[in-house]
Design an enzyme around this catalytic site. Sequence first.
Site, mmCIF file in Angstrom:
data_model
loop_
_atom_site.group_PDB
_atom_site.id
_atom_site.type_symbol
_atom_site.label_atom_id
_atom_site.label_comp_id
_atom_site.label_asym_id
_atom_site.label_seq_id
_atom_site.Cartn_x
_atom_site.Cartn_y
_atom_site.Cartn_z
ATOM 1 N N GLY A 72 0.814 -1.195 0.000
ATOM 2 C CA GLY A 72 0.000 0.000 0.000
ATOM 3 C C GLY A 72 0.853 1.251 0.000
ATOM 4 N N CYS A 73 0.303 2.326 0.524
ATOM 5 C CA CYS A 73 1.015 3.604 0.558
ATOM 6 C C CYS A 73 2.371 3.459 1.234
ATOM 7 C CB CYS A 73 0.171 4.629 1.308
ATOM 8 S SG CYS A 73 1.048 6.158 1.669
#
Length: 251
Positions: A72-73
């Site tokens: 993810g981020c």
Amino acid sequence: MNPRPDSTPPSGRTSTRSTTFFKFGAIALVAAAAVLWQRSAHSGEPPVTIPAPTQDEHAAGVHTETAVLAGGCFWGVQGVFEHVRGVTQVAAGYSGGAADTAHYERVGDGDTGHAESVQVTFDPSQITYGKILQIYFSVAHNPTELNFQGPDHGTQYRSAVFPTSAQQRDVAQAYIAQLQQAHVYPGQIVTRVEPYKGFYPAEGYHQNFLEHHPDYPYIAINDMPKVEALKTMFPSLYRNDAVLYTASAKS
């Protein structure tokens, strides 16, 4: 799809997350974003207690090794590993695609093959690759979310491990199978073990973002709980002072 309030998309381009970074002078906009996040968003990456890997690497006198992980981020994943003992450097960046597309605006289109990733440099005499993976699978992200993490959607937010050696590949594959068999998650693990094609550090404004902006709405809601989970679940490995990335020290 719920973009982070960090930018505005270029004209004619749409993305699950914006692609040009905002300056932090717009206090009213940030405050409004915080209200929206508090009302509608929640982290989809709760910590999970999992067993340590039964198969792991051996230090063998080596004092520097790198692990490349996508979950993810990269803001939050970098922030977690910057607080891990035995880690000497963590860079946010891109992995899985070509060098000429390893730029935030292009990766945000979701068609480059890249994932937002981190390159974790560590001393295997202090922390093993398997322990790095245990932290990755338990507190850094949710390995059951296919091509998204929390509010971020797209293949650039996929769960992926990019082994830098055959031994790392064997450990990662064995650990995924072990965790799958143990049924420690409510869903199936979707983490991919992908060929390592290189790692490309992200733009400077992305580096150490969690440490520089701990009160930023996206960070406060989605990522600071991960650091707290690290502290609670791995107290012997938690370091209060983060080891920060500097471009001159990158691997």
